[in-house]
Design a protein around this motif. Structure first.
Motif, short mmCIF file in Angstrom:
data_model
loop_
_atom_site.label_atom_id
_atom_site.label_comp_id
_atom_site.label_asym_id
_atom_site.label_seq_id
_atom_site.Cartn_x
_atom_site.Cartn_y
_atom_site.Cartn_z
N MET A 1 0.85 -1.19 0.00
CA MET A 1 0.00 0.00 0.00
C MET A 1 0.89 1.24 0.00
SD MET A 1 -3.13 1.05 2.53
CE MET A 1 -2.27 0.65 4.03
N LYS A 2 0.69 2.11 -0.98
CA LYS A 2 1.49 3.33 -1.11
C LYS A 2 0.62 4.56 -0.87
CE LYS A 2 4.53 1.28 -4.61
NZ LYS A 2 5.01 1.39 -6.01
N LEU A 3 1.03 5.41 0.07
CA LEU A 3 0.34 6.66 0.34
C LEU A 3 1.30 7.82 0.12
CD1 LEU A 3 -1.22 4.47 2.25
CD2 LEU A 3 -2.20 6.51 3.27
N GLY A 4 0.83 8.83 -0.60
CA GLY A 4 1.66 10.00 -0.85
C GLY A 4 1.30 11.14 0.09
N ILE A 5 2.30 11.69 0.77
CA ILE A 5 2.07 12.83 1.66
C ILE A 5 2.26 14.10 0.85
CG2 ILE A 5 2.80 14.00 3.78
CD1 ILE A 5 3.91 11.36 4.78
N TYR B 1 5.03 -8.11 10.56
CA TYR B 1 3.90 -7.18 10.48
C TYR B 1 3.69 -6.75 9.02
CZ TYR B 1 4.19 -6.71 15.57
OH TYR B 1 4.20 -6.95 16.92
N THR B 2 2.48 -6.37 8.70
CA THR B 2 2.23 -5.80 7.38
C THR B 2 2.76 -4.35 7.37
OG1 THR B 2 0.57 -5.49 5.65
CG2 THR B 2 -0.10 -4.95 7.90
N THR B 3 2.95 -3.79 6.21
CA THR B 3 3.58 -2.47 6.12
C THR B 3 2.81 -1.53 5.19
OG1 THR B 3 5.02 -3.20 4.32
CG2 THR B 3 5.89 -3.36 6.57
N ILE B 4 3.10 -0.24 5.36
CA ILE B 4 2.58 0.81 4.47
C ILE B 4 3.78 1.61 3.99
CG2 ILE B 4 1.25 2.95 4.32
CD1 ILE B 4 -0.66 1.87 6.37
N GLU B 5 3.77 1.97 2.71
CA GLU B 5 4.83 2.84 2.17
C GLU B 5 4.31 4.27 2.12
OE1 GLU B 5 6.49 1.61 -1.56
OE2 GLU B 5 6.60 -0.49 -0.95
N PHE B 6 5.06 5.18 2.73
CA PHE B 6 4.73 6.60 2.67
C PHE B 6 5.72 7.30 1.76
CE2 PHE B 6 2.49 5.63 6.64
CZ PHE B 6 1.35 6.41 6.52
N TYR B 7 5.19 8.10 0.84
CA TYR B 7 6.02 8.88 -0.07
C TYR B 7 5.90 10.35 0.32
CZ TYR B 7 6.59 4.91 -3.26
OH TYR B 7 6.93 3.70 -3.82
N ASP B 8 7.02 10.96 0.66
CA ASP B 8 7.02 12.38 1.01
C ASP B 8 7.20 13.16 -0.29
OD1 ASP B 8 7.24 14.81 2.28
OD2 ASP B 8 9.38 14.58 2.68
#
Length: 364
Positions: free
Chosen positions: A1-5, A63-70
């Motif tokens: 899962m990729k979320l962009g900040i 654990y499952t992970t999340i990718e955050f993109y700054d």
């Protein structure tokens, strides 16, 4: 899962990113500090894994992970290339959802790109750049589809959907505010429109307002706006999150108590992300390994099995599953759970539930 900040310059994006990933992304008090997106992988906290690990004395816990993109701060004119805008918009296109950081605090020592604090204006600036970018995509697609209509009349339905989206964008509203059928949704999603991506508004407040954020007028305005497009709002304090990220677990609990809160902004953000993207976790457990797997809510057992390995999905026979809380009641003893009829044998049509502990049987 990729979320962009994303957000305007100097709203706390990189500070938040540093806090939740401990990746050390550069944070500075001037625009365009971040040009290439920094990427951080965040572990999703799940107390159930700790309990199962202790119960089975597991050798590994995953654990499952999340990718955050700054992603760098956007400014007016980004869709026309202002402030390296085209590059920034391209980075947003790569993520599944957007965390839009909005400044909801006053601080004369931190400059604002527009010289004033106005969260609704900040949101509009970002949203309009995404909308302008989407309008270009819609226009090009419409021209191409209308050209091909003479040879294929079935394309009229596609044109109707594109026109529907175009009207909404011309009203200055994001594509995600549209009420679409499943077929329309699938088509629009395939276009990868920026303003159709789901959004969490992260209202960044001051340290003094962490426990009393609901009284913050800026936050109230952000919530009112988010309600108009069915988006979530998470109140965070990037500075506090930075402090929390440096503490040990026991120290964190004491810090929460001092602040009058019961969870970190990161935990709230992760919960909101799962809700936003309609995600759940199922678990696998045993002495070799305890692990969480993230899937879409509504996924059937074979799809969940495929998350572990494609062979599991191809050769799926059945899933032996038990709810996490029922397994704990039996002290992790599957034999006892089976005697009580708590372990179920489920087939291909079983829809996996959050917290299911599953053992898959399959043919190679």
């Amino acid at each position: 899962m990729k979320l962009g900040i994303v957000g305007l310059p100097n709203v706390g994006k990189s500070t938040l990113f540093n806090a939740i990933t401990k990746a050390g992304a550069e944070a500075a008090n001037y625009p365009f500090c971040t040009i290439e997106p920094n990427v951080g992988v965040v572990t999703v906290p799940d107390e159930r894994l700790k309990v199962l690990t202790d119960m089975y004395k597991a050798k590994k816990t995953i654990y499952t992970t999340i990718e955050f993109y700054d992603i760098a701060g956007l400014v007016k004119g980004a869709s026309k290339g202002e402030g390296l805008g085209n590059k920034f918009l391209g980075h947003i296109r790569e993520v599944e959802a957007i965390v839009h950081v909005v400044r909801c605090f006053d601080d004369p020592n931190v400059v604002h790109v527009d010289g004033k604090i106005n969260p609704l204006s900040d949101i509009e600036t970002i949203n309009m750049e995404l909308i302008f970018s989407d309008m270009e995509i819609i226009e090009r697609r419409l021209q191409k589809t209308k050209k091909n209509l003479k040879g294929d009349k079935s394309l009229q339905s596609e044109i109707d959907i594109l026109e529907k989206v175009k009207v909404r964008l011309e009203e200055g509203l994001s594509a995600r505010t549209l009420d679409l059928s499943k077929e329309e949704h699938d088509f629009i999603k395939s276009l990868d429109l920026l303003s159709y991506k789901p959004v969490i508004y992260a209202a960044n407040v001051s340290e003094d307002e962490v426990a009393s954020s609901e009284e913050n007028d800026y936050v109230k305005k952000v919530r009112e706006f988010a309600d108009t497009e069915n988006s979530d709002v998470v109140v965070i304090c990037a500075k506090v999150e930075a402090e929390i990220s440096e503490l040990e677990e026991e120290e964190k609990l004491m810090f929460f108590e001092e602040l009058g809160i019961n969870e970190s902004g990161l935990d709230k953000l992760i919960k909101a992300s799962y809700h936003l993207l309609n995600l759940i976790s199922f678990l696998t457990a045993g002495e070799p390994e305890v692990r969480a797997w993230t899937i879409k809510n509504g996924s059937k057992a074979p799809q969940a099995a495929g998350k572990i390995h494609t062979d599991f999905e191809k050769g799926f026979i059945r899933a032996e599953t038990i709810a996490y809380d029922k397994l704990i009641e039996c002290g992790g003893n599957l034999a006892t759970a089976k005697e009580k009829g708590l372990v179920r044998s489920e087939g291909k049509d079983y829809i996996v539930k959050d917290g299911d502990v599953i053992h898959f049987l399959f043919n190679v």
